[in-house]
Design a protein around this motif. Structure first.
Motif, PDB file in Angstrom:
ATOM      1  N   SER A   1     -26.219 -17.382 -23.336  1.00 26.68           N
ATOM      2  CA  SER A   1     -26.681 -16.245 -24.141  1.00 26.68           C
ATOM      3  C   SER A   1     -25.609 -15.757 -25.114  1.00 26.68           C
ATOM      4  O   SER A   1     -25.928 -15.201 -26.167  1.00 26.68           O
ATOM      5  CB  SER A   1     -27.103 -15.093 -23.228  1.00 26.68           C
ATOM      6  OG  SER A   1     -26.008 -14.689 -22.420  1.00 26.68           O
ATOM      7  N   THR A   2     -24.324 -15.981 -24.788  1.00 28.71           N
ATOM      8  CA  THR A   2     -23.255 -15.508 -25.680  1.00 28.71           C
ATOM      9  C   THR A   2     -23.180 -16.327 -26.967  1.00 28.71           C
ATOM     10  O   THR A   2     -22.645 -15.843 -27.973  1.00 28.71           O
ATOM     11  CB  THR A   2     -21.904 -15.574 -24.971  1.00 28.71           C
ATOM     12  OG1 THR A   2     -21.657 -16.924 -24.540  1.00 28.71           O
ATOM     13  CG2 THR A   2     -21.883 -14.660 -23.770  1.00 28.71           C
ATOM     14  N   LEU A   3     -23.715 -17.548 -26.968  1.00 27.04           N
ATOM     15  CA  LEU A   3     -23.672 -18.378 -28.168  1.00 27.04           C
ATOM     16  C   LEU A   3     -24.633 -17.876 -29.238  1.00 27.04           C
ATOM     17  O   LEU A   3     -24.445 -18.144 -30.430  1.00 27.04           O
ATOM     18  CB  LEU A   3     -24.009 -19.826 -27.808  1.00 27.04           C
ATOM     19  CG  LEU A   3     -23.066 -20.507 -26.796  1.00 27.04           C
ATOM     20  CD1 LEU A   3     -23.590 -21.875 -26.433  1.00 27.04           C
ATOM     21  CD2 LEU A   3     -21.664 -20.603 -27.366  1.00 27.04           C
ATOM     22  N   ALA A   4     -25.674 -17.142 -28.826  1.00 32.86           N
ATOM     23  CA  ALA A   4     -26.653 -16.650 -29.800  1.00 32.86           C
ATOM     24  C   ALA A   4     -26.090 -15.543 -30.669  1.00 32.86           C
ATOM     25  O   ALA A   4     -26.586 -15.301 -31.780  1.00 32.86           O
ATOM     26  CB  ALA A   4     -27.902 -16.150 -29.067  1.00 32.86           C
ATOM     27  N   PHE A   5     -25.026 -14.855 -30.203  1.00 31.14           N
ATOM     28  CA  PHE A   5     -24.462 -13.757 -30.991  1.00 31.14           C
ATOM     29  C   PHE A   5     -23.730 -14.267 -32.229  1.00 31.14           C
ATOM     30  O   PHE A   5     -23.546 -13.504 -33.189  1.00 31.14           O
ATOM     31  CB  PHE A   5     -23.496 -12.931 -30.137  1.00 31.14           C
ATOM     32  CG  PHE A   5     -24.193 -12.131 -29.070  1.00 31.14           C
ATOM     33  CD1 PHE A   5     -24.851 -10.960 -29.386  1.00 31.14           C
ATOM     34  CD2 PHE A   5     -24.188 -12.555 -27.752  1.00 31.14           C
ATOM     35  CE1 PHE A   5     -25.500 -10.215 -28.419  1.00 31.14           C
ATOM     36  CE2 PHE A   5     -24.829 -11.823 -26.770  1.00 31.14           C
ATOM     37  CZ  PHE A   5     -25.495 -10.648 -27.100  1.00 31.14           C
TER      38      PHE A   5
ATOM     39  N   ALA B   1     -18.701  -4.675 -29.330  1.00 31.26           N
ATOM     40  CA  ALA B   1     -19.550  -5.692 -28.700  1.00 31.26           C
ATOM     41  C   ALA B   1     -18.982  -7.089 -28.933  1.00 31.26           C
ATOM     42  O   ALA B   1     -19.044  -7.956 -28.046  1.00 31.26           O
ATOM     43  CB  ALA B   1     -20.971  -5.599 -29.258  1.00 31.26           C
ATOM     44  N   MET B   2     -18.393  -7.327 -30.134  1.00 27.19           N
ATOM     45  CA  MET B   2     -17.812  -8.637 -30.417  1.00 27.19           C
ATOM     46  C   MET B   2     -16.649  -8.930 -29.472  1.00 27.19           C
ATOM     47  O   MET B   2     -16.526 -10.057 -28.961  1.00 27.19           O
ATOM     48  CB  MET B   2     -17.338  -8.691 -31.868  1.00 27.19           C
ATOM     49  CG  MET B   2     -18.469  -8.789 -32.877  1.00 27.19           C
ATOM     50  SD  MET B   2     -17.940  -8.534 -34.568  1.00 27.19           S
ATOM     51  CE  MET B   2     -16.820  -9.896 -34.776  1.00 27.19           C
ATOM     52  N   GLU B   3     -15.805  -7.951 -29.216  1.00 28.65           N
ATOM     53  CA  GLU B   3     -14.693  -8.154 -28.275  1.00 28.65           C
ATOM     54  C   GLU B   3     -15.212  -8.448 -26.878  1.00 28.65           C
ATOM     55  O   GLU B   3     -14.710  -9.353 -26.188  1.00 28.65           O
ATOM     56  CB  GLU B   3     -13.792  -6.920 -28.266  1.00 28.65           C
ATOM     57  CG  GLU B   3     -13.047  -6.676 -29.570  1.00 28.65           C
ATOM     58  CD  GLU B   3     -12.215  -5.410 -29.522  1.00 28.65           C
ATOM     59  OE1 GLU B   3     -12.230  -4.730 -28.462  1.00 28.65           O
ATOM     60  OE2 GLU B   3     -11.555  -5.091 -30.525  1.00 28.65           O
ATOM     61  N   ARG B   4     -16.199  -7.678 -26.451  1.00 29.49           N
ATOM     62  CA  ARG B   4     -16.757  -7.869 -25.103  1.00 29.49           C
ATOM     63  C   ARG B   4     -17.431  -9.243 -24.961  1.00 29.49           C
ATOM     64  O   ARG B   4     -17.275  -9.926 -23.945  1.00 29.49           O
ATOM     65  CB  ARG B   4     -17.765  -6.747 -24.822  1.00 29.49           C
ATOM     66  CG  ARG B   4     -18.367  -6.794 -23.448  1.00 29.49           C
ATOM     67  CD  ARG B   4     -17.342  -6.565 -22.380  1.00 29.49           C
ATOM     68  NE  ARG B   4     -17.946  -6.610 -21.063  1.00 29.49           N
ATOM     69  CZ  ARG B   4     -17.312  -7.013 -19.969  1.00 29.49           C
ATOM     70  NH1 ARG B   4     -16.050  -7.385 -20.050  1.00 29.49           N
ATOM     71  NH2 ARG B   4     -17.916  -7.018 -18.812  1.00 29.49           N
ATOM     72  N   VAL B   5     -18.157  -9.642 -26.004  1.00 35.95           N
ATOM     73  CA  VAL B   5     -18.837 -10.945 -25.966  1.00 35.95           C
ATOM     74  C   VAL B   5     -17.821 -12.073 -25.904  1.00 35.95           C
ATOM     75  O   VAL B   5     -18.009 -13.061 -25.180  1.00 35.95           O
ATOM     76  CB  VAL B   5     -19.769 -11.088 -27.189  1.00 35.95           C
ATOM     77  CG1 VAL B   5     -20.223 -12.528 -27.351  1.00 35.95           C
ATOM     78  CG2 VAL B   5     -20.983 -10.185 -27.042  1.00 35.95           C
ATOM     79  N   SER B   6     -16.706 -11.942 -26.660  1.00 38.78           N
ATOM     80  CA  SER B   6     -15.681 -12.986 -26.632  1.00 38.78           C
ATOM     81  C   SER B   6     -15.031 -13.082 -25.252  1.00 38.78           C
ATOM     82  O   SER B   6     -14.735 -14.187 -24.773  1.00 38.78           O
ATOM     83  CB  SER B   6     -14.624 -12.719 -27.700  1.00 38.78           C
ATOM     84  OG  SER B   6     -13.976 -11.485 -27.452  1.00 38.78           O
ATOM     85  N   GLU B   7     -14.823 -11.942 -24.578  1.00 35.35           N
ATOM     86  CA  GLU B   7     -14.276 -11.972 -23.208  1.00 35.35           C
ATOM     87  C   GLU B   7     -15.233 -12.667 -22.249  1.00 35.35           C
ATOM     88  O   GLU B   7     -14.818 -13.514 -21.429  1.00 35.35           O
ATOM     89  CB  GLU B   7     -14.007 -10.542 -22.728  1.00 35.35           C
ATOM     90  CG  GLU B   7     -12.859  -9.845 -23.436  1.00 35.35           C
ATOM     91  CD  GLU B   7     -12.709  -8.413 -22.976  1.00 35.35           C
ATOM     92  OE1 GLU B   7     -13.433  -8.011 -22.031  1.00 35.35           O
ATOM     93  OE2 GLU B   7     -11.879  -7.684 -23.541  1.00 35.35           O
TER      94      GLU B   7
END
Length: 202
Positions: A67-71, A92-98
């Motif tokens: 699901s993180t690849l869709a961002f 949100a970008m920082e959290r998604v990268s973590e």
């Protein structure tokens, strides 16, 4: 700042870096370096080159369904500027990268699970097939050890040490022998010693 992926290898192509190729039909291609541009002009398939993202995904070496690849998908939807929305997006970008980094670590551990056991089994099979190439005691060394009073267990231990790669000190085939003169109570005596041994002070 928009960071587009390289068309050939998939690495990030930052602004003012890399090469942009605009084809006659209006389509543009971004390349992160001249290596990717040259391979594109040579009409090479990225899925057949091991250093590209396309090959790694096709070979199952990287995450493909998550699901993180869709961002990271590109969205050409105009949105009115909103400061709060921008702040939320950056967080949100920082959290998604973590989250993505953690999932990639878990994926890598699961992919590498059992590698040590397979390598050990492969090494044992190689040793079993080529046992005749392993180092063994020479006949003269065995004869010398038997003369010195060694039994079969000592011979087996010596051979095991050779197989493990530990070089045994061999006096018959060791360093050069030299004679030292030692003065004991005004008498001169000759004694043999190896080159590697400590020098006897006169």
């Amino acid at each position: 700042m928009r960071v587009d992926p390289c068309f050939f290898c998939g690495r990030p192509s930052y602004p003012s870096k890399g090469i942009t190729f605009n084809r006659n039909d209006g389509r543009s291609f971004r390349f992160c370096r001249s290596k990717c541009h040259a391979n594109f002009k040579l009409k090479r398939n990225p899925r057949k080159l091991k250093w590209t993202k396309a090959f790694r995904k096709a070979a199952g070496k990287e995450l493909t369904v998550d699901s993180t690849l869709a961002f990271g998908a590109r969205r050409n939807i105009p949105i009115r500027y909103d400061r709060d929305l921008v702040q939320k997006t950056l967080k949100a970008m920082e959290r998604v990268s973590e989250i993505r980094a953690r999932r990639e670590r878990v994926f890598y551990k699961n992919r590498m699970k059992g590698n040590k056991a397979r390598e050990l089994a492969r090494a044992r099979r190689l040793v079993a097939e080529n046992e005749h190439l392993l180092p063994r005691l020479r006949g003269s060394e065995k004869k010398r050890m038997v003369e010195m009073g060694a039994d079969e267990e000592d011979l087996e231990l010596e051979e095991a040490r050779l197989r493990d790669g530990k070089k045994a000190v061999s006096r018959a085939f060791g360093g050069e022998q030299k004679r030292l003169k030692v003065r004991i109570d005004d008498d001169v005596e000759d004694m043999e010693a190896g080159v590697d041994e400590m020098d006897v002070e006169e």
